[in-house]
Design a protein around this motif. Sequence first.
Motif, PDB file in Angstrom:
ATOM      1  N   SER A 191       0.843  -1.194   0.000  1.00  0.00           N
ATOM      2  CA  SER A 191       0.000   0.000   0.000  1.00  0.00           C
ATOM      3  C   SER A 191       0.875   1.241   0.000  1.00  0.00           C
ATOM      4  O   SER A 191       2.017   1.215   0.483  1.00  0.00           O
ATOM      5  N   TYR A 192       0.328   2.296  -0.574  1.00  0.00           N
ATOM      6  CA  TYR A 192       1.027   3.577  -0.673  1.00  0.00           C
ATOM      7  C   TYR A 192      -0.001   4.628  -0.281  1.00  0.00           C
ATOM      8  O   TYR A 192      -1.026   4.776  -0.959  1.00  0.00           O
ATOM      9  N   SER A 193       0.202   5.340   0.817  1.00  0.00           N
ATOM     10  CA  SER A 193      -0.826   6.241   1.324  1.00  0.00           C
ATOM     11  C   SER A 193      -0.267   7.628   1.594  1.00  0.00           C
ATOM     12  O   SER A 193       0.929   7.797   1.873  1.00  0.00           O
ATOM     13  N   THR A 194      -1.146   8.617   1.523  1.00  0.00           N
ATOM     14  CA  THR A 194      -0.745   9.993   1.792  1.00  0.00           C
ATOM     15  C   THR A 194      -1.867  10.731   2.516  1.00  0.00           C
ATOM     16  O   THR A 194      -3.040  10.606   2.153  1.00  0.00           O
ATOM     17  N   PRO A 195      -1.543  11.476   3.576  1.00  0.00           N
ATOM     18  CA  PRO A 195      -2.545  12.313   4.242  1.00  0.00           C
ATOM     19  C   PRO A 195      -2.723  13.625   3.480  1.00  0.00           C
ATOM     20  O   PRO A 195      -1.788  14.130   2.862  1.00  0.00           O
ATOM     21  N   HIS A 196      -3.925  14.183   3.522  1.00  0.00           N
ATOM     22  CA  HIS A 196      -4.167  15.470   2.865  1.00  0.00           C
ATOM     23  C   HIS A 196      -5.321  16.193   3.546  1.00  0.00           C
ATOM     24  O   HIS A 196      -6.153  15.587   4.224  1.00  0.00           O
ATOM     25  N   MET A 197      -5.360  17.500   3.343  1.00  0.00           N
ATOM     26  CA  MET A 197      -6.352  18.332   4.016  1.00  0.00           C
ATOM     27  C   MET A 197      -7.657  18.423   3.228  1.00  0.00           C
ATOM     28  O   MET A 197      -8.737  18.530   3.806  1.00  0.00           O
TER      29      MET A 197
END
Length: 275
Positions: free
Chosen positions: A215-221
């Motif tokens: 998995s490849y994940s990124t937080p964002h607003m």
Amino acid sequence: RPPRSTPLYSSAASDVYKRQSEEIMKKLLIAVIFSTLAFGQAYHMQSVLGVEEGVKVADFEKAMTYHNKAHTGLGVVNTFSIVNGPNAGKYVRVAAAQWPTPLDMVDSVYDAMSNHDPVPYDKWNDSMIEQIGGMEFWTIRPDLSRNMPTVDGANVNNQGPPNFITVYYYGVQQGGTANTEYVFSKFNEIAKQSDSKRPWVAMTKTLGGNVSVYSYSTPHMTMSEMLGPHQAEFGETLQKMYDEDSDLDSKVRGGWSWIWSETWRFRPELSTTMD
């Protein structure tokens, strides 16, 4: 059609290909081992839950909020709603006492989350909850990640905890690990050359269901930042990868057999905090 005893390619060429493949695999495994030794093993622990048929979402969430009284200390959780993808409408509960969870804390955190003291009149149980697969354990891969967050969910470019996390899942086909490792490593290598501050966290599933998954994940607003800036950044990195490796398509096809994504929305009102 040639007889079965007739080789379809020379044994010499086969031997060369085999040695090259073994050398690539050796280098990748050494990189993984080095990463583990250098950064220490750490894990992401999560469970995916659904709402049983006939149960109102409002009642489900109200019961979850009450149940959360049991999740204190090492048993605290962050809760997310899945807003798109195959699991849309379900919830993700993530161990939040320390993220990522070090190996020497896994047992105590798991015990605190799973075997906590009961809450009187607790209605959040199997009559309400659709169990999707129990607790999943994902190994954090710092060697394939960049701008790693250090606290649960990350502080996104000094804007505070994220409102969303988008996760991409890659189902590795049989014999596809070396190609998958190569593509992820190359992508990370090129992406790190940019001045982007976006956190990207790579993980491999260790326990819980199909374990041949990256998995490849990124937080964002906001959701829009994933559609504009993210897509532009991804496209630029991908183009550089193709410029450097004309055989990239075959490595991708030889790596994973499926890919899908989902976005999680952080639900602080359904989460707990450390005492």
